[in-house]
Design a protein around this motif. Sequence first.
Motif, PDB file in Angstrom:
ATOM      1  N   MET A  14       1.097  -1.012  -0.182  1.00 32.62           N
ATOM      2  CA  MET A  14      -0.081  -0.027  -0.165  1.00 32.62           C
ATOM      3  C   MET A  14       0.739   1.259   0.049  1.00 32.62           C
ATOM      4  O   MET A  14       1.755   1.206   0.688  1.00 32.62           O
ATOM      5  N   THR A  15       0.582   2.261  -0.723  1.00 34.94           N
ATOM      6  CA  THR A  15       0.970   3.656  -0.684  1.00 34.94           C
ATOM      7  C   THR A  15       0.377   4.533   0.179  1.00 34.94           C
ATOM      8  O   THR A  15      -0.929   4.633  -0.062  1.00 34.94           O
ATOM      9  N   VAL A  16       1.050   5.232   1.000  1.00 34.92           N
ATOM     10  CA  VAL A  16       0.548   6.265   1.900  1.00 34.92           C
ATOM     11  C   VAL A  16       0.788   7.541   1.644  1.00 34.92           C
ATOM     12  O   VAL A  16       2.005   7.769   1.341  1.00 34.92           O
ATOM     13  N   GLY A  17       0.023   8.395   1.151  1.00 32.41           N
ATOM     14  CA  GLY A  17       0.226   9.644   0.708  1.00 32.41           C
ATOM     15  C   GLY A  17      -0.021  10.780   1.562  1.00 32.41           C
ATOM     16  O   GLY A  17      -0.961  10.696   2.468  1.00 32.41           O
ATOM     17  N   PHE A  18       0.795  11.815   1.651  1.00 32.04           N
ATOM     18  CA  PHE A  18       0.542  12.969   2.437  1.00 32.04           C
ATOM     19  C   PHE A  18       0.466  14.279   1.609  1.00 32.04           C
ATOM     20  O   PHE A  18       1.424  14.485   0.517  1.00 32.04           O
ATOM     21  N   SER A  19      -0.301  15.184   1.964  1.00 28.13           N
ATOM     22  CA  SER A  19      -0.493  16.253   1.181  1.00 28.13           C
ATOM     23  C   SER A  19       0.643  17.587   1.677  1.00 28.13           C
ATOM     24  O   SER A  19       0.502  18.693   1.192  1.00 28.13           O
ATOM     25  N   THR A  20       1.032  17.185   3.048  1.00 30.02           N
ATOM     26  CA  THR A  20       2.163  18.228   3.519  1.00 30.02           C
ATOM     27  C   THR A  20       3.359  17.480   3.917  1.00 30.02           C
ATOM     28  O   THR A  20       3.275  16.213   4.171  1.00 30.02           O
ATOM     29  N   TRP A  21       4.488  18.089   3.577  1.00 26.89           N
ATOM     30  CA  TRP A  21       5.612  17.402   4.203  1.00 26.89           C
ATOM     31  C   TRP A  21       6.777  18.360   4.269  1.00 26.89           C
ATOM     32  O   TRP A  21       6.877  19.134   3.642  1.00 26.89           O
ATOM     33  N   PRO A  22       7.610  18.244   5.411  1.00 26.16           N
ATOM     34  CA  PRO A  22       7.430  17.271   6.441  1.00 26.16           C
ATOM     35  C   PRO A  22       5.972  17.429   7.502  1.00 26.16           C
ATOM     36  O   PRO A  22       5.640  18.552   7.274  1.00 26.16           O
ATOM     37  N   LEU A  23       5.636  16.570   8.359  1.00 28.54           N
ATOM     38  CA  LEU A  23       4.633  16.832   9.009  1.00 28.54           C
ATOM     39  C   LEU A  23       4.984  17.466  10.410  1.00 28.54           C
ATOM     40  O   LEU A  23       5.962  17.488  10.892  1.00 28.54           O
ATOM     41  N   ARG A  24       4.065  18.528  10.652  1.00 28.85           N
ATOM     42  CA  ARG A  24       4.219  19.233  11.767  1.00 28.85           C
ATOM     43  C   ARG A  24       2.908  18.980  12.853  1.00 28.85           C
ATOM     44  O   ARG A  24       1.798  18.907  12.199  1.00 28.85           O
ATOM     45  N   ALA A  25       3.292  18.898  14.047  1.00 32.99           N
ATOM     46  CA  ALA A  25       2.024  18.580  14.926  1.00 32.99           C
ATOM     47  C   ALA A  25       0.920  19.688  14.679  1.00 32.99           C
ATOM     48  O   ALA A  25       1.088  20.888  14.635  1.00 32.99           O
TER      49      ALA A  25
END
Lengths: 182, 377
Positions: free
Chosen positions: A43-54
């Motif tokens: 599975m591919t996990v995608g993120f709309s922001t990178w790096p992640l911030r709390a």
Amino acid sequence: MRKTLLALAAAIGLLFATTPAANAYEPVNIVHTERVQIGPYGMTVGFSTWPLRAMQSLDFTFIPDDGIAGKSGTLAFLNPETGRLGRPQPLAKHPRKLEVWGLDIRALQTEGSWTFRFEIDGPAGKGAGELRDLTVLEQPGPPMAVSWSISLIPLIVLAVLVTVAWRRTKLRLRGNGLPATV
Amino acid sequence: MDLTAGGARVASVARSERTGAVPAGTVLAGSVISLVGLTWDIQWHGDVGPDTFFTLPHLFLYSGSAISGLASLVVVLMTTAARRAGRQVDARVGGRAINVFGKVFAAPAGYLVTGTGAAMFLLYGLWDQWWHGLYGFDAVIDSPPHIGLLLSITLSIIGTVMVFAAAREHRWGTLGVVGTLGVLIAFSTVTVLGLQQIDSDLVDVVSVGIALLSVLLVSAGAGFWGRPGGAVRVAAALAVIQAITWWFSPWAAEAYASAVGLPMRDYIDGVPAMPAMMPMALLPIAAVLEAVYLLSRRGWTAGRVSVLAGGIGGFLVGASMPIQNTVVYGGDSVDWAVVFATAAAGTVFGLLGGFAGWRFGGMLRLLAPAKGDNAHA
């Protein structure tokens, strides 16, 4: 007063008429991906922001290699601050990208190393797997203590109001207060 | 329109009946519109999702506060004008006038509080905008700006209660107080979500908050009403709000989603989110409180009886909320340890709620000018 109310109603009507509808939602934009193996399923996990911030919300997408058709699954988060695994939630279609699973407007609340735990059930049977060491950086913006202090000002105003009113009415309400029955 | 009684002590009843009802009704309408916006907004996030600043539920939230704020401003300006013209200011319109900025403005107490809350709401609205710019539209209800917004509306509604209390000699005044107290309980069930910041496995902290505030406001209704029935009336007002929003919020979320072409989420639990937070057992619990108040007929001090009643009410609300949550959300089993711990904490805070609530009820009574010849109880 009637005129004032009419003017008020007209102003509100105008606001309604000119407010842009909530359909101006943006497409899901993936800027970073990670791979995870869940039993027999890649599975591919995608993120709309990178790096992640709390605390910063973003779109997550979860895309099994041969699509979501015929599959179901759950996702649970391991919070680095509490060390606890949250309640598994069903993997659901992303509201703005219906062909894949995903989460919209979701934030990881604390900094640290997060783990996503997946379970998938599908044609190839059941499988479980984890996406580990997902680094979430420190939250931007003012410290939470400062933000909460600002937010509690109305409560302080209320406390002052109650204290003043309490003291001023003390004499008049002294003794047995008001009878519960007349 | 005549907001002041023109200095006449014995104004005709027909004339005074009109006095103040329109602005009081307007600030209440503002509160109700905010309540509609809030229950709709929360349901929208749960059932549909994506958020922008310009959603219809947000518009309701903001226009509700704007209506309350503008109505308060109008009354304050008219009261100030009346005083400058040397006319006597009628304290039945929002309570005794308070000097603001020296003697620049004369603001009736109730409208001053409502207006202050509405003004703070706008400031917190700006802060919320900034917050969303930084963190995104994350739909977290218990973010600091959201709690600030909710507390500001709470302040506004408390002012509205005061406005109606000042008009106690009118039937709409007394009914307005209990109705608005119901609105306040409905609102507070969301504001107490801020207590989620307190981490506890055993005690359901949010339910303890609901126990405290619902007991406090029901007791305030009893203390204000001054004869049997006040507590039950406040609880009945909440029950009506709960029933209407139970139907309204899922319907409105779905209707709006279909209007803007968004799909509903895959896994909707079917629970109207905000109405489900309101204590469902409050009406029978208020009836129990009324029975306890009857002890004051046996010579017990009414204020002390209210402390006892508050403790019992806090116990019952505290115990019922975790059970309610399990039943509503289809949980497998009730966690009795949590029920007992929450009931115990609810009892302690309920004692406080009963004590302070009764006193607040008395304070609300004092907002009305001493009864004249034409007043009725």
